[in-house]
Design an enzyme around this catalytic site. Structure first.
Site, PDB file in Angstrom:
ATOM      1  N   HIS A 132       0.785  -1.199  -0.011  1.00 53.55           N
ATOM      2  CA  HIS A 132       0.151   0.125   0.120  1.00 53.55           C
ATOM      3  C   HIS A 132       0.800   1.323  -0.025  1.00 53.55           C
ATOM      4  O   HIS A 132       1.829   1.158   0.716  1.00 53.55           O
ATOM      5  CB  HIS A 132      -0.845  -0.086   1.307  1.00 53.55           C
ATOM      6  CG  HIS A 132      -1.915   1.121   1.241  1.00 53.55           C
ATOM      7  ND1 HIS A 132      -1.601   2.223   2.010  1.00 53.55           N
ATOM      8  CD2 HIS A 132      -3.224   1.219   0.269  1.00 53.55           C
ATOM      9  CE1 HIS A 132      -2.777   2.978   1.747  1.00 53.55           C
ATOM     10  NE2 HIS A 132      -3.424   2.539   1.036  1.00 53.55           N
TER      11      HIS A 132
ATOM     12  N   HIS B 200      10.200 -20.273  35.693  1.00 50.34           N
ATOM     13  CA  HIS B 200      11.733 -19.873  35.058  1.00 50.34           C
ATOM     14  C   HIS B 200      12.263 -20.897  34.419  1.00 50.34           C
ATOM     15  O   HIS B 200      13.497 -20.891  33.989  1.00 50.34           O
ATOM     16  CB  HIS B 200      12.517 -19.516  36.413  1.00 50.34           C
ATOM     17  CG  HIS B 200      12.003 -18.157  37.016  1.00 50.34           C
ATOM     18  ND1 HIS B 200      10.855 -17.735  37.051  1.00 50.34           N
ATOM     19  CD2 HIS B 200      12.898 -17.077  37.271  1.00 50.34           C
ATOM     20  CE1 HIS B 200      10.875 -16.389  37.537  1.00 50.34           C
ATOM     21  NE2 HIS B 200      12.015 -15.994  37.589  1.00 50.34           N
TER      22      HIS B 200
ATOM     23  N   HIS C 100      -6.954   1.022   3.183  1.00 48.27           N
ATOM     24  CA  HIS C 100      -5.503   0.736   4.054  1.00 48.27           C
ATOM     25  C   HIS C 100      -5.072  -0.451   3.769  1.00 48.27           C
ATOM     26  O   HIS C 100      -5.646  -1.196   4.216  1.00 48.27           O
ATOM     27  CB  HIS C 100      -5.749   1.488   5.061  1.00 48.27           C
ATOM     28  CG  HIS C 100      -4.378   1.472   6.019  1.00 48.27           C
ATOM     29  ND1 HIS C 100      -4.375   1.712   7.262  1.00 48.27           N
ATOM     30  CD2 HIS C 100      -3.254   1.634   5.331  1.00 48.27           C
ATOM     31  CE1 HIS C 100      -3.021   1.785   7.663  1.00 48.27           C
ATOM     32  NE2 HIS C 100      -2.345   1.978   6.657  1.00 48.27           N
TER      33      HIS C 100
END
Ligand SMILES: Cc1ncc(C[n+]2csc(CCOP(=O)(O)OP(=O)(O)O)c2C)c(N)n1
Ligand SMILES: [Mg+2]
Length: 690
Positions: A34, A496, A282
């Site tokens: 575009h 973790h 767009h």
């Protein structure tokens, strides 16, 4: 071809509209992409390049050039058209600047086509003049922070009174998407904290994103936010107002204590004015009819395509071409004097520029003595990293607030911290808890020719994966260091403990993943990483101690370079089974081998720190490590097993993790998930049918 009277009069507007129409035509021919953002932003880029960017199109590799980053990479035609019109030269495969254009008019016509230098989004390894690869929103602005750090650091360490060899500025064009992305905010926070006055972001405030009006999802007060982040903020209320744009750039140049944010109110181009308010198109080309109407609106010949009107090339030549050429000539004159006065520094700069390493870079690398108790690979890593950094003055980096855990602090005399208060001289960067911005900044440092590393826990590689992926894609040798590499980290628990990260990173093209199995394998891993020029690497290290093998009995650690090697052969050769381990699990394999020997089972142990490097070896080497005839194989790795089947084969077994881990002392975690010598032995017996 006839241009309207107005255009003939105003060469600035003519040049700007040439950028716009090239973007329109490129997108239309590709029938993809575009042109809206290039249409809206053409004047902003024009004002910057033509009047301020210290950049000589004749030498896109000039070390002290200002950097321009298009963070809203979907506006790529804006950059391609600019590179074309300014006559930026192409860099050849040998790394030398040629007399060919980086982007020819034919390249513009080949927008988004196979093997063109004008891909859908800017890729720095494809196109000369593209400073970094952008497209995933937020990455470009993240990179720009690394580039600005590079400029400050280089200036602090290489400039001498009267010789400002490094003082380049970094400009990043960005959009609403860059502002919304977390990494954009992390990067802005870091830049503000570091007071990077050489950094300028130009925010395309066009009130629209892909799905529709920006206000559907975004209405924060960006100006106030950036003031809060420690930036100087200025605004240009009309993107077509060259005078105000120039004033904003002047403001940036005058600001010497903070980064600058220029908010530019613009209208994304939808085509002719009757479409100005629609948002449905767009993201797509304008379409042939709309292209014509738009050109008519610009006073352009409606049927002309890829038209560069007379005078436009000259306009750029006389603007950025002349000014940039003079900038570089002045610099080169200074640099010639500098070379004579400071030959050692100049030598370093030249070495850096060529991605080479200084003489003696490896002279202090340690050789770790055999030690049954051993040390964590994070500890050996810290020693190796320091030994390298001491002899490679431009090796810099840091951790995301875990340097003490990652052992990545550079502690030798003069290493210093990278603080504004210390004039940006130091080599320890403090990224704060901003993993994503850290990854992105490290890429920005890397493309600026510094050798840069990041560090955090391996589990948090997820927080910086997009940056790691772009390093691999853009072929830049960033070094990503990770510790706490498995459930072996123990008490911190499953939040973790990484499981699937190894598999994911191994699947990433051009990312060299290394999980060394002892201190001397760490040395070898670093040797490989630091000698890369086109590949990033991921180093995966333990928190817990591992034995250091006696290399008079075991094969030399240099086998790491081949990705996998026979660490120790079965007693008497002719193995019944092959045990394959990586990192901390190599020692489980070694212990199991001895136990098995007691039971009359002969086991070979293969250490396989890097699948990527192993896959590069020839068939004969692979056969020597994993002979086809030996089908009894067991892989041992405290991670997701996905992919290990290719090495253990249909008759082998994979020991790995099938769930998340657990929070407990390491010995309990190991037992719970079966990473014990007994279990390896039992698995081998199962494979052998015993
Ligand atoms: C990380 C990421 N998410 C999504 C996209 C897809 N994308 C490309 S352009 C765009 C719109 C962004 O809006 P804005 O930054 O305001 O750009 P404008 O449309 O105004 O040019 C989106 C969502 C992307 N490129 N990167
Ligand atoms: Mg927008």
């Amino acid at each position: 071809m006839k241009l309207s009277q107005d255009l003939q009069k105003d060469i600035d507007l003519l040049s700007i509209d040439t950028i716009r129409t090239l973007a329109i035509d490129g997108v239309q021919k590709a029938n993809s992409g575009h042109p809206g953002a290039p249409m809206g932003l053409a004047p902003v880029v024009y004002a910057l390049w033509q009047n301020y960017l210290r950049y000589d199109p004749v030498d896109p590799l000039w070390f002290n050039r200002d950097r321009f980053v298009l963070s809203n990479g979907h506006a790529s035609m804006l950059l391609y058209a600019t590179l074309h019109l300014t006559g930026v030269r192409r860099v050849g495969t040998d790394g030398k600047v040629t007399d060919k254009p980086a982007v020819s008019i034919d390249d513009i016509k080949a927008f988004r086509q196979l093997d063109s230098v004008t891909p859908g989004h800017p890729e720095s390894h494809m196109t000369s003049g593209v400073e970094t690869t952008t497209g995933p929103l937020g990455q470009g602005v993240g990179n720009s922070v690394g580039m600005a750090i590079a400029s400050k650091w280089l200036g602090a360490n290489y400039n001498r009174p009267g010789y400002e060899i490094f003082d380049f500025n970094v400009f990043a064009m960005c959009g609403d998407g860059d502002m919304m992305e977390g990494v954009g905010c992390e990067a802005a926070s870091l830049a503000g904290h570091l007071k990077l006055s050489n950094l300028c972001w130009i925010y395309d405030h066009n009130s629209v994103t892909l799905d529709g009006p920006a206000k559907w999802s975004y209405d924060e007060d960006v100006m106030t936010k950036f003031v809060g982040l420690g930036w100087n903020v200025t605004r240009v209320s009309d993107a077509n107002d060259l005078k105000m744009l120039n004033r904003a750039y002047e403001t940036f140049l005058k600001t010497n204590d903070r980064p600058t944010m220029i908010v530019v109110d613009s209208h994304i181009g939808y085509g002719s004015p009757n479409k100005q308010d629609s948002s449905d198109s767009h993201g797509e080309p304008l379409g042939p009819e709309e292209v014509k109407l738009t050109k008519k609106f610009y006073g352009w010949p409606e049927d002309a395509q890829f038209l560069v009107p007379d005078g436009v090339y000259d306009q750029f030549k006389n603007g950025i071409g002349k000014r940039g050429g003079e900038n570089r000539a002045q610099w080169s004159k200074k640099y010639a004097e500098y070379k004579a006065k400071f030959p050692e520094l100049a030598q370093q700069i030249q070495t850096m520029e060529k991605w080479e390493l200084p003489q003696g870079w490896d002279k202090d690398l340690p050789n770790f003595p055999a030690d049954a108790k051993g040390m964590a690979t994070r500890d050996s890593s810290g020693k190796v990293l320091n030994a390298l950094a001491k002899n490679i003055p431009w090796l810099i980096g840091g951790s995301a607030d875990l340097a003490h855990s990652n052992k990545t602090n550079l502690t030798f005399d003069g290493a210093g911290d990278f603080f504004p208060e210390d004039a940006y001289k130091g080599r320890n960067l403090h990224f704060g808890v901003r993993e994503h911005a850290m990854g992105s900044a490290v890429n920005g440092l890397s493309v600026s020719r510094l050798r840069a590393f990041s560090a955090t826990f391996f589990n948090f590689s997820d927080y910086m994966k997009p940056a790691m992926r772009l390093a691999a894609l853009m072929e830049t040798p960033s070094m990503f260091i990770f510790t706490h590499d498995s459930i072996g980290l123990g008490e911190d628990g499953p939040t973790h403990q990484p499981i699937e990260q190894l598999a994911g990173l191994r699947a990433m093209p051009n990312m060299i993943v290394l999980r060394p199995g002892d201190a001397n394998e760490v040395v070898e891993a670093y040797k490989i990483m630091i000698q890369q020029r086109h590949s990033p690497s991921t180093l995966v290290l333990t928190r817990q101690p591992l034995p250091t093998y006696d290399r008079t009995k075991f094969a030399p650690a240099s086998g790491v370079a081949k990705g996998a090697y026979v660490l120790i052969e079965a007693e008497g050769g002719k193995p019944d089974v092959i045990l394959i381990g990586t990192g901390s699990e190599v020692s489980l394999c070694v212990q199991a081998r001895e136990k098995l020997a007691g039971d009359g089972i002969k086991a070979r142990v293969v250490s396989m720190p890097s699948w990527d490097l192993y896959e590069k070896q020839d068939a004969a080497y692979k056969e020597s490590v994993l002979p086809a005839a030996i089908t009894a194989r067991v892989s041992v790795e405290m991670a997701a097993t996905m992919g290990w089947d290719r090495y253990v084969g249909p008759k082998g077994q994979m020991m790995g993790m099938h769930t998340f881990g657990a929070s407990a002392p390491i010995k309990d975690v190991m037992k719970k998930f079966g990473f014990t010598v007994e279990n390896v032995v039992a698995t081998v017996k199962q494979v052998l049918g015993k």
